[in-house]
Design a protein around this motif. Structure first.
Motif, PDB file in Angstrom:
ATOM      1  N   ALA A  55     -30.110  43.193  63.645  1.00 22.76           N
ATOM      2  CA  ALA A  55     -29.677  43.583  64.991  1.00 22.76           C
ATOM      3  C   ALA A  55     -29.373  42.369  65.877  1.00 22.76           C
ATOM      4  O   ALA A  55     -28.293  42.312  66.490  1.00 22.76           O
ATOM      5  N   PRO A  56     -30.274  41.373  65.993  1.00 23.53           N
ATOM      6  CA  PRO A  56     -29.936  40.222  66.848  1.00 23.53           C
ATOM      7  C   PRO A  56     -28.763  39.405  66.324  1.00 23.53           C
ATOM      8  O   PRO A  56     -27.962  38.896  67.114  1.00 23.53           O
ATOM      9  N   ILE A  57     -28.624  39.277  64.993  1.00 18.84           N
ATOM     10  CA  ILE A  57     -27.490  38.519  64.449  1.00 18.84           C
ATOM     11  C   ILE A  57     -26.182  39.245  64.719  1.00 18.84           C
ATOM     12  O   ILE A  57     -25.178  38.630  65.114  1.00 18.84           O
ATOM     13  N   VAL A  58     -26.171  40.572  64.522  1.00 21.65           N
ATOM     14  CA  VAL A  58     -24.963  41.348  64.808  1.00 21.65           C
ATOM     15  C   VAL A  58     -24.601  41.234  66.286  1.00 21.65           C
ATOM     16  O   VAL A  58     -23.433  41.058  66.645  1.00 21.65           O
ATOM     17  N   PHE A  59     -25.590  41.315  67.162  1.00 20.53           N
ATOM     18  CA  PHE A  59     -25.338  41.208  68.605  1.00 20.53           C
ATOM     19  C   PHE A  59     -24.696  39.867  68.942  1.00 20.53           C
ATOM     20  O   PHE A  59     -23.653  39.813  69.610  1.00 20.53           O
ATOM     21  N   CYS A  60     -25.295  38.782  68.481  1.00 22.54           N
ATOM     22  CA  CYS A  60     -24.762  37.450  68.782  1.00 22.54           C
ATOM     23  C   CYS A  60     -23.372  37.254  68.195  1.00 22.54           C
ATOM     24  O   CYS A  60     -22.485  36.677  68.837  1.00 22.54           O
ATOM     25  N   THR A  61     -23.173  37.753  66.985  1.00 25.65           N
ATOM     26  CA  THR A  61     -21.880  37.579  66.320  1.00 25.65           C
ATOM     27  C   THR A  61     -20.776  38.341  67.044  1.00 25.65           C
ATOM     28  O   THR A  61     -19.679  37.804  67.261  1.00 25.65           O
ATOM     29  N   ILE A  62     -21.053  39.578  67.421  1.00 28.07           N
ATOM     30  CA  ILE A  62     -20.030  40.390  68.086  1.00 28.07           C
ATOM     31  C   ILE A  62     -19.715  39.845  69.474  1.00 28.07           C
ATOM     32  O   ILE A  62     -18.543  39.737  69.858  1.00 28.07           O
ATOM     33  N   VAL A  63     -20.742  39.487  70.239  1.00 28.45           N
ATOM     34  CA  VAL A  63     -20.513  38.951  71.589  1.00 28.45           C
ATOM     35  C   VAL A  63     -19.681  37.679  71.515  1.00 28.45           C
ATOM     36  O   VAL A  63     -18.696  37.514  72.246  1.00 28.45           O
ATOM     37  N   SER A  64     -20.053  36.786  70.624  1.00 21.86           N
ATOM     38  CA  SER A  64     -19.301  35.543  70.462  1.00 21.86           C
ATOM     39  C   SER A  64     -17.889  35.821  69.972  1.00 21.86           C
ATOM     40  O   SER A  64     -16.928  35.176  70.402  1.00 21.86           O
ATOM     41  N   GLY A  65     -17.752  36.808  69.092  1.00 23.62           N
ATOM     42  CA  GLY A  65     -16.440  37.128  68.551  1.00 23.62           C
ATOM     43  C   GLY A  65     -15.510  37.741  69.581  1.00 23.62           C
ATOM     44  O   GLY A  65     -14.323  37.402  69.633  1.00 23.62           O
ATOM     45  N   ILE A  66     -16.048  38.634  70.409  1.00 28.18           N
ATOM     46  CA  ILE A  66     -15.223  39.287  71.422  1.00 28.18           C
ATOM     47  C   ILE A  66     -14.667  38.266  72.407  1.00 28.18           C
ATOM     48  O   ILE A  66     -13.507  38.339  72.818  1.00 28.18           O
ATOM     49  N   ALA A  80     -22.932  29.982  75.542  1.00 29.19           N
ATOM     50  CA  ALA A  80     -23.489  28.826  74.831  1.00 29.19           C
ATOM     51  C   ALA A  80     -24.917  29.113  74.373  1.00 29.19           C
ATOM     52  O   ALA A  80     -25.323  28.734  73.267  1.00 29.19           O
ATOM     53  N   PHE A  81     -25.675  29.800  75.232  1.00 27.20           N
ATOM     54  CA  PHE A  81     -27.052  30.171  74.870  1.00 27.20           C
ATOM     55  C   PHE A  81     -27.054  31.134  73.679  1.00 27.20           C
ATOM     56  O   PHE A  81     -27.842  30.981  72.745  1.00 27.20           O
ATOM     57  N   ILE A  82     -26.153  32.135  73.700  1.00 27.40           N
ATOM     58  CA  ILE A  82     -26.073  33.103  72.604  1.00 27.40           C
ATOM     59  C   ILE A  82     -25.684  32.417  71.308  1.00 27.40           C
ATOM     60  O   ILE A  82     -26.230  32.714  70.238  1.00 27.40           O
ATOM     61  N   ASP A  83     -24.726  31.478  71.375  1.00 25.06           N
ATOM     62  CA  ASP A  83     -24.335  30.746  70.161  1.00 25.06           C
ATOM     63  C   ASP A  83     -25.502  29.935  69.609  1.00 25.06           C
ATOM     64  O   ASP A  83     -25.680  29.840  68.390  1.00 25.06           O
ATOM     65  N   GLY A  84     -26.302  29.348  70.501  1.00 26.41           N
ATOM     66  CA  GLY A  84     -27.478  28.597  70.058  1.00 26.41           C
ATOM     67  C   GLY A  84     -28.502  29.504  69.391  1.00 26.41           C
ATOM     68  O   GLY A  84     -29.102  29.137  68.368  1.00 26.41           O
ATOM     69  N   ILE A  85     -28.691  30.688  69.968  1.00 28.66           N
ATOM     70  CA  ILE A  85     -29.605  31.663  69.356  1.00 28.66           C
ATOM     71  C   ILE A  85     -29.097  32.070  67.971  1.00 28.66           C
ATOM     72  O   ILE A  85     -29.877  32.194  67.013  1.00 28.66           O
ATOM     73  N   ALA A  86     -27.785  32.261  67.854  1.00 33.96           N
ATOM     74  CA  ALA A  86     -27.204  32.655  66.563  1.00 33.96           C
ATOM     75  C   ALA A  86     -27.454  31.583  65.508  1.00 33.96           C
ATOM     76  O   ALA A  86     -27.803  31.895  64.366  1.00 33.96           O
ATOM     77  N   GLN A  87     -27.286  30.310  65.886  1.00 34.51           N
ATOM     78  CA  GLN A  87     -27.546  29.227  64.938  1.00 34.51           C
ATOM     79  C   GLN A  87     -28.989  29.275  64.460  1.00 34.51           C
ATOM     80  O   GLN A  87     -29.277  29.138  63.258  1.00 34.51           O
TER      81      GLN A  87
END
Length: 436
Positions: free
Chosen positions: A51-62, A177-184
């Motif tokens: 769930a958190p990976i999908v959230f970060c990926t979709i937000v960053s992708g959009i 930027a924070f979301i991308d850092g969380i995704a990493q």
């Protein structure tokens, strides 16, 4: 002491673990079921990351897509492709059932079957309607979208979050930027968890063979053979030509995904490989926005392995119980399956749940007939999961190409290097993905 180079590869470790699990389950069947927590624990560890990976990926992708119009077009194309593939899968399962007739000659009286074993699969006597399905997408709270680990509520929240960041790009930049850092960070955690994949594969295979045994196939072997034949035909006759039409060879993609496919085969679940597939498809050259939208949606709307199973299993029950079906009844059954095949979780046992939901609205087919399939369902769930995950990976590449969001040069280079075993020619997956 360092392991030999081949033994350091995750897919080699998974294969060895599967072989050891099968051997232990066969020679020590009483010990096999005791190892199921190894598989369950591994799947739960991965599921908590989805769930958190999908959230970060979709937000960053959009935020990387050009406009809301591009997002809507991507979603529409993906859904159209999903329904085409599902329709093809249903038709292929039906044709296979008519040609091979796996249930013919069994002459089973459904009234004599033990239906008590179906209790765990009967959650709702009828499949949910469109309104109920739409309401299930909306979580009660924002944090509630992550509670159950279901993909669709997270997808909805991610879309809203991504659109809002696009609307205020300047103020939203620090948040992104924070979301991308969380995704990493999440992908690094996932990389550590995936080191446990051989242990999960060992436990899953030991449980399956120890609990059910090879003998459980018995007289239902023809059904299993028919199902595997239908899945192979779907991949060879539908996906492979479509892949060739789009300029790449399916077998090279399968080789590129070999670690993920082995994990799916061992665990009978598509969920453990969702985060890895996101990273690997991005590494192939697919735009992260398209990957983030299409792949999670495919996990609920493009379960082609389940679609094949539904038609084949339904026709098997009809043949085994000597229930003739007219053409209008078959058409009605296929229409119902277009709905019941959607939203079924990619885990072992979900096929039986969808089958029960289908038969409850087809009065001529006895729901009790599902009891015939319980003993061998685990042996067919691997093919269901493999077919669905291959189909979804192809769908992401197809839609990416339609949107002009696929680097075809990188796609050819990575798949070509993978096919020739040239590790130096393969770029590392994005986001420090597991297996890189």
């Amino acid at each position: 002491m360092k392991l030999a180079r081949p033994l350091r590869l995750l897919y080699v470790q998974v294969v060895l673990a599967m072989v050891c699990g099968v051997a232990l389950g066969h020679f020590l069947p009483q010990a096999g079921p005791l190892l199921k927590p190894l598989s369950d624990g591994f799947i739960r560890l991965v599921r908590m990351m989805i769930a958190p990976i999908v959230f970060c990926t979709i937000v960053s992708g959009i935020t990387s897509l050009a406009s809301g119009k591009a997002i809507g077009r991507t979603i529409f194309q993906a859904l159209a492709l999903f329904y085409f593939l599902t329709g093809a899968a249903l038709a292929l399962g039906l044709i296979t059932a008519f040609v091979l007739r796996p249930g013919a000659g069994m002459h089973i009286d459904a009234s004599h079957l033990d239906v008590s074993i179906l209790a765990q699969y009967v959650k709702d006597p009828h499949p949910p309607g469109i309104v109920a399905f739409a309401m299930s997408l909306i979580p009660e709270t924002m944090s509630g979208a992550f509670d159950k680990g279901e993909v669709l509520p997270v997808l909805l929240l991610s879309l809203l979050f991504g659109f809002s960041l696009n609307y205020y790009p300047e103020s939203g930049r620090p948040v992104l930027a924070f979301i991308d850092g969380i995704a990493q960070t999440l992908f690094r955690i996932l990389a550590m968890i995936m080191r446990l994949a051989p242990l999960g594969a060992f436990g899953a295979m030991a449980f399956t063979v120890g609990r059910f045994g090879i003998r459980s196939v018995g007289s239902l072997g023809m059904l299993m053979v028919s199902f595997y034949v239908a899945c192979v035909l779907f991949i060879a006759l539908i996906l492979a030509p479509l892949a060739r039409l789009h300029g790449f060879a399916l077998w090279r993609l399968l080789r590129y995904m070999r670690e993920e496919l082995l994990i799916v085969l061992a665990t009978s679940s598509t969920e453990p490989v969702l985060p890895r597939l996101i990273a690997k498809l991005e590494a192939l050259g697919c735009d992260k926005g398209v990957v983030g939208l299409v792949l999670p949606a495919g996990y609920s709307f493009n379960l082609d392995g389940t679609a094949i199973y539904l038609t084949l299993a339904s026709m098997f029950i009809a043949q085994a119980c000597d229930v003739p079906l007219s053409a209008p009844q078959i058409v009605t059954m296929l229409a119902v399956m277009l709905l019941t095949s959607k939203g079924a979780a990619g885990v072992s046992g979900s096929g039986l749940v969808a089958l029960v939901a289908t038969l409850t609205v087809i009065p001529d087919l006895p729901v009790a007939g599902v009891a015939l399939l319980v003993g061998i369902d685990r042996f067919m769930s691997e093919a269901r999961a493999l077919t669905s995950v291959i189909s979804n990976a192809c769908a992401v590449i197809f839609v990416s190409m339609w949107e002009g969001a696929c680097d075809r040069t990188r796609l050819a280079r990575v798949l070509g290097a993978t096919a020739h075993g040239d590790a130096k020619g393969v770029e590392k997956p994005a986001r420090n993905a597991p297996g890189s």
